[in-house]
Design a protein around this motif. Sequence first.
Motif, PDB file in Angstrom:
ATOM      1  N   THR B   9       0.809  -1.216   0.000  1.00 17.18           N
ATOM      2  CA  THR B   9       0.000   0.000   0.000  1.00 17.18           C
ATOM      3  C   THR B   9       0.845   1.269   0.000  1.00 17.18           C
ATOM      4  O   THR B   9       0.307   2.375  -0.037  1.00 17.18           O
ATOM      5  CB  THR B   9      -0.935   0.020   1.232  1.00 17.18           C
ATOM      6  OG1 THR B   9      -0.126  -0.085   2.406  1.00 17.18           O
ATOM      7  CG2 THR B   9      -1.926  -1.136   1.198  1.00 17.18           C
ATOM      8  N   GLY B  30      -0.099  -5.744   3.400  1.00 25.40           N
ATOM      9  CA  GLY B  30       0.084  -4.432   4.006  1.00 25.40           C
ATOM     10  C   GLY B  30       0.438  -4.558   5.474  1.00 25.40           C
ATOM     11  O   GLY B  30       0.527  -5.666   6.014  1.00 25.40           O
ATOM     12  N   HIS B  31       0.668  -3.407   6.103  1.00 27.09           N
ATOM     13  CA  HIS B  31       0.929  -3.424   7.547  1.00 27.09           C
ATOM     14  C   HIS B  31      -0.394  -3.591   8.300  1.00 27.09           C
ATOM     15  O   HIS B  31      -0.514  -4.404   9.207  1.00 27.09           O
ATOM     16  CB  HIS B  31       1.636  -2.130   7.949  1.00 27.09           C
ATOM     17  CG  HIS B  31       2.014  -2.071   9.396  1.00 27.09           C
ATOM     18  ND1 HIS B  31       2.792  -3.037   9.997  1.00 27.09           N
ATOM     19  CD2 HIS B  31       1.733  -1.173  10.355  1.00 27.09           C
ATOM     20  CE1 HIS B  31       2.957  -2.731  11.281  1.00 27.09           C
ATOM     21  NE2 HIS B  31       2.319  -1.613  11.521  1.00 27.09           N
ATOM     22  N   LYS B  32      -1.394  -2.844   7.846  1.00 31.24           N
ATOM     23  CA  LYS B  32      -2.717  -2.976   8.465  1.00 31.24           C
ATOM     24  C   LYS B  32      -3.788  -3.232   7.410  1.00 31.24           C
ATOM     25  O   LYS B  32      -4.780  -3.880   7.661  1.00 31.24           O
ATOM     26  CB  LYS B  32      -3.076  -1.703   9.244  1.00 31.24           C
ATOM     27  CG  LYS B  32      -2.200  -1.520  10.481  1.00 31.24           C
ATOM     28  CD  LYS B  32      -2.533  -0.223  11.202  1.00 31.24           C
ATOM     29  CE  LYS B  32      -1.669  -0.066  12.437  1.00 31.24           C
ATOM     30  NZ  LYS B  32      -1.733   1.300  12.983  1.00 31.24           N
ATOM     31  N   ASP B  33      -3.537  -2.689   6.190  1.00 35.16           N
ATOM     32  CA  ASP B  33      -4.520  -2.839   5.122  1.00 35.16           C
ATOM     33  C   ASP B  33      -4.133  -4.005   4.215  1.00 35.16           C
ATOM     34  O   ASP B  33      -3.091  -4.610   4.383  1.00 35.16           O
ATOM     35  CB  ASP B  33      -4.573  -1.544   4.285  1.00 35.16           C
ATOM     36  CG  ASP B  33      -4.814  -0.333   5.167  1.00 35.16           C
ATOM     37  OD1 ASP B  33      -5.625  -0.455   6.107  1.00 35.16           O
ATOM     38  OD2 ASP B  33      -4.181   0.708   4.929  1.00 35.16           O
ATOM     39  N   HIS B  37      -1.759  -9.205   6.159  1.00 35.37           N
ATOM     40  CA  HIS B  37      -1.068  -8.194   6.972  1.00 35.37           C
ATOM     41  C   HIS B  37       0.236  -8.777   7.488  1.00 35.37           C
ATOM     42  O   HIS B  37       0.322  -9.988   7.726  1.00 35.37           O
ATOM     43  CB  HIS B  37      -1.897  -7.807   8.209  1.00 35.37           C
ATOM     44  CG  HIS B  37      -3.255  -7.310   7.900  1.00 35.37           C
ATOM     45  ND1 HIS B  37      -4.206  -7.083   8.875  1.00 35.37           N
ATOM     46  CD2 HIS B  37      -3.841  -6.990   6.724  1.00 35.37           C
ATOM     47  CE1 HIS B  37      -5.311  -6.660   8.312  1.00 35.37           C
ATOM     48  NE2 HIS B  37      -5.120  -6.596   7.009  1.00 35.37           N
ATOM     49  N   ASP B  39       3.598  -7.417  10.323  1.00 36.36           N
ATOM     50  CA  ASP B  39       4.473  -6.448  10.983  1.00 36.36           C
ATOM     51  C   ASP B  39       5.868  -7.045  10.869  1.00 36.36           C
ATOM     52  O   ASP B  39       6.206  -8.005  11.569  1.00 36.36           O
ATOM     53  CB  ASP B  39       4.072  -6.300  12.457  1.00 36.36           C
ATOM     54  CG  ASP B  39       5.063  -5.439  13.229  1.00 36.36           C
ATOM     55  OD1 ASP B  39       6.006  -4.885  12.610  1.00 36.36           O
ATOM     56  OD2 ASP B  39       4.891  -5.325  14.458  1.00 36.36           O
ATOM     57  N   SER B  45       4.767 -12.529  13.498  1.00 34.35           N
ATOM     58  CA  SER B  45       3.890 -12.016  12.456  1.00 34.35           C
ATOM     59  C   SER B  45       4.351 -12.508  11.085  1.00 34.35           C
ATOM     60  O   SER B  45       3.535 -12.857  10.224  1.00 34.35           O
ATOM     61  CB  SER B  45       3.878 -10.481  12.515  1.00 34.35           C
ATOM     62  OG  SER B  45       3.083  -9.939  11.485  1.00 34.35           O
TER      63      SER B  45
END
Lengths: 202, 202
Positions: B9, B30-33, B37, B39, B45
């Motif tokens: 993103t 994405g990191h959140k989107d 996901h 991290d 993660s």
Amino acid sequence: MRVIVIGATGTIGQALVKTLSVHHDVVKVGHKDGGFHVDIASVDSIKTLYDSVGSFDAVVCAAGLAKFGRFEELKEADYLLGLTNKLMGQVNLVRIGRQYLKDKGCFTLTSGILSQEPMKGSASISMVNAGLDGFVRAAALELAPHLRINAVSPPWVKETMEAMGMESSSGMPAEKVALAYLNAVEGTRTGQILDPRSLIKN
Amino acid sequence: MRVIVIGATGTIGQALVKTLSVHHDVVKVGHKDGGFHVDIASVDSIKTLYDSVGSFDAVVCAAGLAKFGRFEELKEADYLLGLTNKLMGQVNLVRIGRQYLKDKGCFTLTSGILSQEPMKGSASISMVNAGLDGFVRAAALELAPHLRINAVSPPWVKETMEAMGMESSSGMPAEKVALAYLNAVEGTRTGQILDPRSLIKN
């Protein structure tokens, strides 16, 4: 000049002390031995050293741990050892030391040619050494014009190879490597990564 | 090929997705989107991502945090952000991902030209980017012949400069930067640090 040598009891450090002592007042700093001690992985230990050592014109660091090992066996902690000790240890010697070092003073740190000339087993050491080179090039821009910073990037050292039982004919004697540090301390360079093989005829 | 794009993103990531999607099946992370996901600063993660995403032929990472700031204001924590996120995050994507990636697959990571062309304020970013370059050069030796690894070292990106209110005429459009990643994914290189300025005529 009054020169602090960190890692004074190591292979390169002993040669450094001998070479620098000809014309300079050398303060020997070991990890556990020597007149002064420091654990470069500890910010508090670095501050205690600088607070206790008196005024000085140069810091030379030939200390720093990093892990050599097969890629599939290197754990995250092995990478972190090099990052917190050899890399951030030397970064913190500069970050903190700039407030103590005399005007026109200099830092000379230790990288290593695995940064540019990797071998199997060097993933974490190549990362750490290259990171140090990048830091030195960048930090020099902001330490100027008051302070200088350089790194020496030693090739394999003959005495180290002998101690490890390796065939050592391609190694550079520590006393030759030490001349690159002398060049960095006494010269006018800044932001340079010094390869002793380029500076010194064997 | 099925290509995982981490940082899908972001400015470069969006251009990457567009470019890679022409001929490949792209998994956006994405990191959140995004559909998936991660991290990258968390090993757990990363493992969760690889466990959930299915089989894949390539990992492209255009994610990673590092701190820009004046040398005298950069704190130890600012350096550690870059080391734990942009540097070790990408190292861990490789360390862990090599057990999931298909044979003949490749990793393409993101460095940045501040590694070799520092500026005032870049001490921690130059350190992180140079460290990543050193890691890539070394890890390639041991990932061969089964896996490849390269880094793209982008110059300033035009869209980033515009977003920061900088004069952007010297910046490279993200879609041009993306072509260097495509080159790394589709080609046969390994252990290379790709400068999009050298690969691509503006």
